[in-house]
Write an enzyme that holds these catalytic residues in place. Structure first.
Site, PDB file in Angstrom:
ATOM      1  N   HIS A 179       0.816  -1.223   0.000  1.00  0.00           N
ATOM      2  CA  HIS A 179       0.000   0.000   0.000  1.00  0.00           C
ATOM      3  C   HIS A 179       0.849   1.272   0.000  1.00  0.00           C
ATOM      4  CE1 HIS A 179      -3.055   2.940   0.912  1.00  0.00           C
ATOM      5  NE2 HIS A 179      -2.505   3.185   2.097  1.00  0.00           N
ATOM      6  N   HIS A 207       3.620   7.048   5.431  1.00  0.00           N
ATOM      7  CA  HIS A 207       2.414   7.738   5.901  1.00  0.00           C
ATOM      8  C   HIS A 207       1.606   6.957   6.929  1.00  0.00           C
ATOM      9  CE1 HIS A 207       0.268   5.342   2.794  1.00  0.00           C
ATOM     10  NE2 HIS A 207      -0.798   5.537   3.547  1.00  0.00           N
ATOM     11  N   GLU A 233       0.606   5.543  12.736  1.00  0.00           N
ATOM     12  CA  GLU A 233      -0.693   4.964  13.094  1.00  0.00           C
ATOM     13  C   GLU A 233      -0.624   3.456  13.315  1.00  0.00           C
ATOM     14  OE1 GLU A 233      -5.073   4.545  10.981  1.00  0.00           O
ATOM     15  OE2 GLU A 233      -3.719   6.138  10.348  1.00  0.00           O
ATOM     16  N   ASP A 234       0.185   2.765  12.517  1.00  0.00           N
ATOM     17  CA  ASP A 234       0.137   1.300  12.492  1.00  0.00           C
ATOM     18  C   ASP A 234       1.387   0.598  13.027  1.00  0.00           C
ATOM     19  OD1 ASP A 234      -2.398   1.417  11.393  1.00  0.00           O
ATOM     20  OD2 ASP A 234      -1.656   1.407   9.340  1.00  0.00           O
ATOM     21  N   ASP A 242      -3.462   8.082  -1.074  1.00  0.00           N
ATOM     22  CA  ASP A 242      -3.798   7.023  -0.116  1.00  0.00           C
ATOM     23  C   ASP A 242      -5.246   6.567  -0.309  1.00  0.00           C
ATOM     24  OD1 ASP A 242      -3.756   5.472   2.414  1.00  0.00           O
ATOM     25  OD2 ASP A 242      -4.962   7.121   3.182  1.00  0.00           O
ATOM     26  N   ASP A 246     -26.291  13.033 -24.442  1.00  0.00           N
ATOM     27  CA  ASP A 246     -25.026  13.762 -24.361  1.00  0.00           C
ATOM     28  C   ASP A 246     -24.045  13.013 -23.472  1.00  0.00           C
ATOM     29  OD1 ASP A 246     -26.683  14.285 -22.223  1.00  0.00           O
ATOM     30  OD2 ASP A 246     -25.937  16.303 -21.880  1.00  0.00           O
TER      31      ASP A 246
END
Length: 668
Positions: free
Chosen positions: A48, A72, A76-77, A139, A259
């Site tokens: 990712h 990034h 957090e992880d 992301d 259209d």
């Protein structure tokens, strides 16, 4: 066979050796930190951040942004904390990574508050460095491409947020192709049957469309050559979500919409754009009201182009966009097109990028007074909706959200102009204050020293600035009103004797304060001391939403709690009669809002038939969604607005005559 990082290295050829090694160092570190983590698909998690970084490389961003993309998710992880990240890669990269990192759920009261505060944090980090939002969009794009591995509930929640926040952000930053991709991916998960239906139709016409567009292209190239103008012609079908919106807006099946084809003509100069417009209109007749000059008046995201719709060969409508190569580059890549990469790593356009209207709005916008509950709604209404441009009598341009009114315009000029407004003119003609303004109108505000805001203004304004100023004035000057959380609480007419209720004071003084209650026992006044400082909160048991019939309960120490009038819990409150107060939705329509569910056999025109039944009785379909189950049956929930409650039964009776409908279930 090359490893993933070796393949990634092949994309770094434009970077100087020192920067390339720095990027590869970040990639190796990210791979190590995420080594034991898997995505929902079962793939290594590291894929990712690597994909996000590759996306930014393709956009031409610099090494700091690429490194931040690779890292990034580490705050957090993983166990890495911001000081360590800063020490290893510097404060700038630390700030970029922190800007896209979710706020800790421990600090948030609920999941919804956490999400709102995370977006608030990200947007204001964006005002300091635009790369924060570009990293976040990259992301989001990769995550949206792999949603199929999540549960249906998570897919829908993420897709809804994408459609509400991130696709409009991409649009406001001018990255049009990314906006289109995000919208199509969101539609795929929010309404898979509609996505599949439109996708199959577009695919089935691919050969026929290609032949037709080739004919258009040859005609344009020949006509441009006669004018000695070198052009490039790009032909395409509209993206799926835009077709979906056309179907909903026009209440027609895709086979009735003509259209669906788009042509872009790319030339060298602005003068050639206008010459080519004349060439196009000589070839095919233009459709009245379908011409827009975004060159003379660019959009808020700096988009420039001429748009016209013509009646092409065989009576087909074609939208044609005419722009220079520079305009096209900006239209496709938006803010990223300004990213001038230099060998020394500097960005020559960094300052101009921070002066985008969206960035300036965020800088001016005082969100400190906005609760998490209403923050996202204000962001969507004020910053991410389509804009219109109107003029002051002196010729100054004012940008407002689509459907903004003269009241919004007045408060944009100055608070006192808004508070003293008595009327308005558009292009010299008197207009109602609640009438939506139109693009390019010249607006004049009429004022009087005796004028003041009215509570009904809250029903028509579209900007948070106007709403905040009107609320403030009413709360200061109207003692029979209290407005909070988009709820208006009203004091009723005073009758008979008064009963005293005591509630804890929220002021600095100890003891109690007084709420007076009139003896009709159905209306309460709520002035507390010299301030109206009560709180309004939404009951969790019935969770009323705009349009629901509601009532307020004045609790001891918790202010006014708003319930659905039909909430069963109200029957179990002993003093409910003595403590109820009339409340209403601040921005709700004075009309009746009702909901119903339907089940139906598979059909392509159920939406239009339901809308027709509602409009038959002067109603308006506010929202609706249809989903297909495993048996091929459609089921959906709809909300409609009606002139009166008696019309509800009439509409339901009309709906039951629709042949494909199996059952209808009134929801209130």
């Amino acid at each position: 066979m090359l490893s993933r990082i070796e393949k990634f290295n092949t994309k770094l050829s434009r970077f100087p050796e020192k920067e390339r090694q720095r990027i590869l160092e970040a990639a190796a570190w990210a791979k190590e930190l995420h080594k034991n983590q898997k995505r929902a698909s079962g793939e290594p998690y590291f894929i990712h951040p690597l994909q996000v970084a590759e996306f930014l490389i393709d956009l031409g961003l610099d090494q700091e942004a690429i490194i931040a993309a690779l890292l990034h998710d580490v705050l957090e992880d993983t166990d890495i904390e911001l000081p360590e990240l800063r020490k290893r890669f510097g404060k700038q990269i630390g700030a970029l990574v922190d800007g896209v990192t979710k706020i800790s759920i421990v600090k948030a009261k609920s999941k919804s508050v956490q999400e709102a505060e995370t977006i608030r944090k990200m947007l204001f980090a964006m005002t300091r460095d635009i790369r924060v939002i570009i990293i976040k969009l990259a992301d989001k794009y990769h995550n949206m491409s792999t949603l199929e591995y999540l549960t249906p509930e998570k897919r829908k929640a993420i897709a809804t947020e994408c459609l509400d926040i991130y696709a409009p952000l991409a649009d406001r930053l001018g990255i049009s192709w990314l906006k289109a991709e995000l919208e199509d991916l969101a539609l795929k998960h929010l309404n898979p049957s509609a996505w599949e239906y439109i996708n199959q139709f577009v695919a089935s016409k691919k050969t026929e469309r290609a032949n037709y567009l080739k004919k258009i292209e040859r005609t344009l190239l020949k006509a441009a050559a006669a004018e000695k103008i070198d052009i490039e012609v790009m032909a395409r079908a509209k993206h799926l979500y835009s077709i979906y919106l056309k179907m909903k807006r026009r209440k027609k099946d895709i086979s009735e919409i003509y259209d669906l084809l788009g042509i872009r003509i790319i030339c060298s100069t602005t003068g050639e754009c206008y010459t080519l417009l004349g060439v196009v209109h000589k070839l095919w007749p233009p459709i009245e009201g379908r011409f827009k000059d975004y060159i003379a008046m660019p959009k808020a995201n700096n988009y420039q182009s001429l748009h016209t719709t013509v009646m092409g060969f065989d009576g087909q409508l074609i939208e044609i966009q005419i722009r220079t190569r520079e305009m096209h580059n900006l239209a496709e890549y938006g803010i990223a097109a300004h990213w001038v990469y230099k060998q020394d790593g500097s960005r020559s356009d960094a300052k101009s990028m921070q002066e985008l209207p969206l960035i300036n709005k965020l800088k001016r916008w005082d969100s400190s007074k906005t609760s998490s509950d209403s923050f996202l709604e204000e962001i969507k209404a004020d910053l991410l909706k389509d804009s219109i441009y109107v003029f002051t009598p002196r010729g100054h341009i004012v940008e407002l959200p689509k459907n903004a009114t003269a009241i919004d315009f007045a408060y944009h000029i100055h608070t006192e102009v808004g508070n003293k407004t008595v009327g308005a003119k558009a292009d010299g003609q008197i207009i109602p204050l609640n009438q939506p303004l139109k693009n390019t109108q010249v607006i004049e505000i009429l004022t009087s020293n005796n004028a003041h805001p009215h509570v009904n203004w809250l029903r028509s304004v579209r900007t948070s600035r106007a709403r905040l100023k009107i609320r403030h004035w009413l709360n200061q000057h109207e003692e029979n009103l209290f407005i909070d959380k988009s709820i208006i609480a009203k004091k009723g007419p005073t009758k008979g004797e008064e009963t005293v209720l005591k509630v804890p004071s929220s002021s600095s003084e100890k003891g109690t304060t007084i709420i007076k209650q009139v003896m009709d026992r159905a209306r309460l006044a709520f002035k507390i001391g010299d301030e109206k400082n009560m709180m309004i909160s939404i009951a969790h048991c019935c969770s009323p939403s705009p349009g629901d019939d509601i009532v307020g309960y004045v609790s001891r120490g918790r202010g006014i709690i708003v319930h659905k009038r039909s909430c069963p819990n109200l029957r179990h409150i002993g003093d409910i009669e003595e403590r109820t107060i009339e409340v209403e939705w601040e921005a709700a329509s004075p009309k009746t809002t009702r909901q119903f569910k339907v089940t139906s056999r598979m059909t392509s025109d159920l939406f239009s038939e339901i809308e027709g039944a509602v409009k038959k009785y002067q109603g308006h379909l506010i929202e609706g969604k249809l989903e297909e189950d495993m048996k091929g049956t459609l089921s959906g929930r709809f909300t409609m607005e009606l002139e009166g409650r008696d019309d509800y039964k009439k509409v339901l009776k009309s709906l039951r005559t629709i042949p494909s409908i199996i059952n209808i279930y009134p929801l209130d």
